[in-house]
Design an enzyme around this catalytic site. Structure first.
Site, mmCIF file in Angstrom:
data_model
loop_
_atom_site.group_PDB
_atom_site.id
_atom_site.type_symbol
_atom_site.label_atom_id
_atom_site.label_comp_id
_atom_site.label_asym_id
_atom_site.label_seq_id
_atom_site.Cartn_x
_atom_site.Cartn_y
_atom_site.Cartn_z
ATOM 1 N N TYR A 108 0.820 -1.216 0.000
ATOM 2 C CA TYR A 108 0.000 0.000 0.000
ATOM 3 C C TYR A 108 0.854 1.265 0.000
ATOM 4 O O TYR A 108 0.539 2.230 0.704
ATOM 5 C CB TYR A 108 -0.962 -0.003 1.209
ATOM 6 N N TYR B 4 -14.668 -4.087 2.132
ATOM 7 C CA TYR B 4 -13.285 -4.513 1.874
ATOM 8 C C TYR B 4 -13.096 -5.865 2.536
ATOM 9 O O TYR B 4 -13.281 -6.007 3.746
ATOM 10 C CB TYR B 4 -12.260 -3.514 2.425
ATOM 11 N N LYS C 220 -6.457 -11.317 11.935
ATOM 12 C CA LYS C 220 -5.943 -10.145 12.652
ATOM 13 C C LYS C 220 -5.732 -10.395 14.147
ATOM 14 O O LYS C 220 -4.712 -10.940 14.528
ATOM 15 C CB LYS C 220 -6.852 -8.936 12.414
ATOM 16 N N ASP D 38 -17.691 -11.391 7.920
ATOM 17 C CA ASP D 38 -16.245 -11.152 7.888
ATOM 18 C C ASP D 38 -15.879 -10.370 9.153
ATOM 19 O O ASP D 38 -15.971 -9.142 9.187
ATOM 20 C CB ASP D 38 -15.882 -10.376 6.615
HETATM 21 C C1 LIG Z 1 -12.789 -6.935 7.117
HETATM 22 C C2 LIG Z 1 -11.501 -7.420 6.531
HETATM 23 N N1 LIG Z 1 -11.483 -8.588 5.875
HETATM 24 C C3 LIG Z 1 -10.349 -9.078 5.340
HETATM 25 C C4 LIG Z 1 -9.164 -8.380 5.444
HETATM 26 C C5 LIG Z 1 -7.919 -8.935 4.825
HETATM 27 O O1 LIG Z 1 -7.054 -9.386 5.826
HETATM 28 P P1 LIG Z 1 -5.505 -9.618 5.533
HETATM 29 O O2 LIG Z 1 -4.903 -8.255 5.356
HETATM 30 O O3 LIG Z 1 -5.003 -10.312 6.760
HETATM 31 O O4 LIG Z 1 -5.401 -10.462 4.311
HETATM 32 C C6 LIG Z 1 -9.145 -7.152 6.109
HETATM 33 C C7 LIG Z 1 -7.894 -6.381 6.220
HETATM 34 O O5 LIG Z 1 -7.863 -5.234 6.578
HETATM 35 C C8 LIG Z 1 -10.337 -6.656 6.670
HETATM 36 O O6 LIG Z 1 -10.393 -5.486 7.305
#
Ligand SMILES: Cc1ncc(COP(=O)(O)O)c(C=O)c1O
Length: 423
Positions: free
Chosen positions: A15, A142, A263, A234
């Site tokens: 990024y 996202y 995370k 998610d």
């Molecule tokens: C809601 C959500 N799902 C999926 C992801 C993707 O996770 P990763 O960066 O560990 O691949 C993120 C990353 O910020 C996220 O905020």
């Protein structure tokens, strides 16, 4: 050459527009809520290092769990083999998930947790012999950077070079009070070809910490149930008490069919992804004898890495401590008090909160590429605070060990930033 110069010479950062990138800070060590650079400068990690760190850096309990596990087994193929940390973590997660969740599938990170969820949902209908192939998602979503996760994400500058390679997804409006989201979902679901609906519960993180009501989430889940559409929560960002409850979905009664976790799962120590599902979904993948095509053919080399699983178990044990819950309440209260103090400031378009997440939207140029972004980032760095604005939105997602004194230091810097932006 300094480490920072060597880095610039050798490494491509995520990024980051590398041409005019701000020189990277070389972090030498970290402890609790603090990062320390090579010159000894201290920074408060107010974004938990991309939302992963829950208990502070270098937590001795997590370090011990890692060390203990390393002396037993650090990695093993997860097909044909299993190990105690994977089983223990599955037990722990299922204790905290809604009671319709019955199986745990391991992967590597948030994006792969989402990939697994999408493949699980699509193959569930394939195995069931029903032609349900469409995916619904929310505007602003996202879900990650791999192709499936990108497909499920709102089309944006992030996805632009790849849009023609992404599979078709229908996007309903962000579920604000006066939106048409429910009607849009119902209209799409009624057609009978929707396999799944994926959403970030209560908070769309990357979209700029956009927040919506638990009642709206419950209604969306109700529609999924009514029209036999699989719901995928998610919780990669929102899980593990970020919103004040263990999972954001715990703020309402509806039970999603699939959860994606990552995370905070390991307390921010090791990469790990988890996708969980109901017994009904799992059963659709079972078959006897030669009918192997019902199998879920998905896996990663490091699936269920024992170190990652062991540290995740230890992190959940820390989350279960009374002391951690008190800290979460303390941070939540502190944010609420600060939000009410600044809400009428002219520099602000909006201030919003969900548990330990506090977001402040500046008035003026909106969006991820707002010119305010770099100005704000550098201002907070100069104050010894890591706040990574999402365009004109700054947010706090602190580790739960952060002190009141550090929170006050951040709040004071935020108030000072109002005049910087206005000048
Ligand atoms: C809601 C959500 N799902 C999926 C992801 C993707 O996770 P990763 O960066 O560990 O691949 C993120 C990353 O910020 C996220 O905020």
């Amino acid at each position: 050459m300094s480490l920072s110069e060597k880095d610039k010479h050798l490494i491509w950062h995520p990024y980051t527009q590398m041409k005019d990138a701000i020189p990277n800070i070389v972090v030498e060590k970290a402890e609790g809520a603090y990062l320390f650079d090579e010159k000894g400068n201290r920074y408060i990690d107010a974004v938990s290092s991309w939302w992963v760190n829950l208990h502070g850096h270098a937590h001795p309990y997590l370090a011990q769990a890692l060390q203990n596990q390393f002396s037993k087994i650090e990695q093993v193929i997860f097909a044909g083999f299993t190990h105690a940390p994977a089983v223990k973590l599955a037990e722990k997660l299922l204790q905290h998930l809604p009671d319709n969740q019955q199986k745990i599938f391991y992967s590597d990170d948030g994006s792969t947790a989402v990939e697994v969820a999408l493949k699980m949902a699509f193959q569930y209908w394939y195995n069931s012999g029903e032609k349900k192939t469409k995916l619904l998602a929310l505007e602003g979503a996202y879900h990650g950077d791999t192709f499936g996760a990108m497909s499920a994400s709102s089309r944006s500058a992030f996805t632009a070079p790849f849009n023609s390679y992404l599979f078709d997804v229908e996007f309903a409006d962000f579920p604000s009070q006066d939106s048409n989201t429910l009607l849009q979902l119902e209209t799409a679901f009624k057609k009978g070809d929707v396999a799944a609906f994926i959403f970030e519960p209560l908070v769309q993180g990357t979209a700029g910490m956009k927040m919506y009501d638990p009642a709206m989430l419950e209604k969306m889940l109700g529609l999924c149930r009514k029209y036999n559409v699989l719901s995928i929560a998610d919780e990669v960002f929102t899980g593990f008490y970020r919103t004040g409850n263990f999972f954001a979905c715990d703020h309402q009664q509806g039970q999603p069919d699939i959860f994606c976790l990552s995370k905070g799962l390991t307390g921010g120590v090791m990469p790990l992804g988890v996708t969980t599902c109901t017994g009904k979904i799992y059963n659709a993948f079972l078959s006897d004898g030669t009918d192997k095509v019902r199998t879920f053919f998905h896996g990663h080399s490091y699936t269920a890495n024992p170190l990652a699983c062991a540290v995740a178990v230890a992190s959940i044990e820390l989350l279960e401590r009374e002391e951690t819950k008190k800290n979460i309440e303390r941070i939540t209260y502190s944010h609420t008090t600060f939000a009410s103090k600044i809400k009428d400031n002219k520099s602000i378009a909006d201030v919003r909160q969900s548990g330990t997440i506090l977001a402040i939207e500046f008035a003026g140029e909106k969006g991820y590429f707002s010119a305010m972004r770099n100005e704000l980032y550098l201002f907070f760095i100069s104050k010894g605070i890591v706040l990574r604005p999402l365009g004109n939105v700054i947010y706090l997602v602190p580790p739960y060990c952060i002190s009141d004194k550090d929170l006050d230091e951040i709040y004071t810097a935020i108030q000072e930033s109002f005049s910087i932006i206005n000048s």
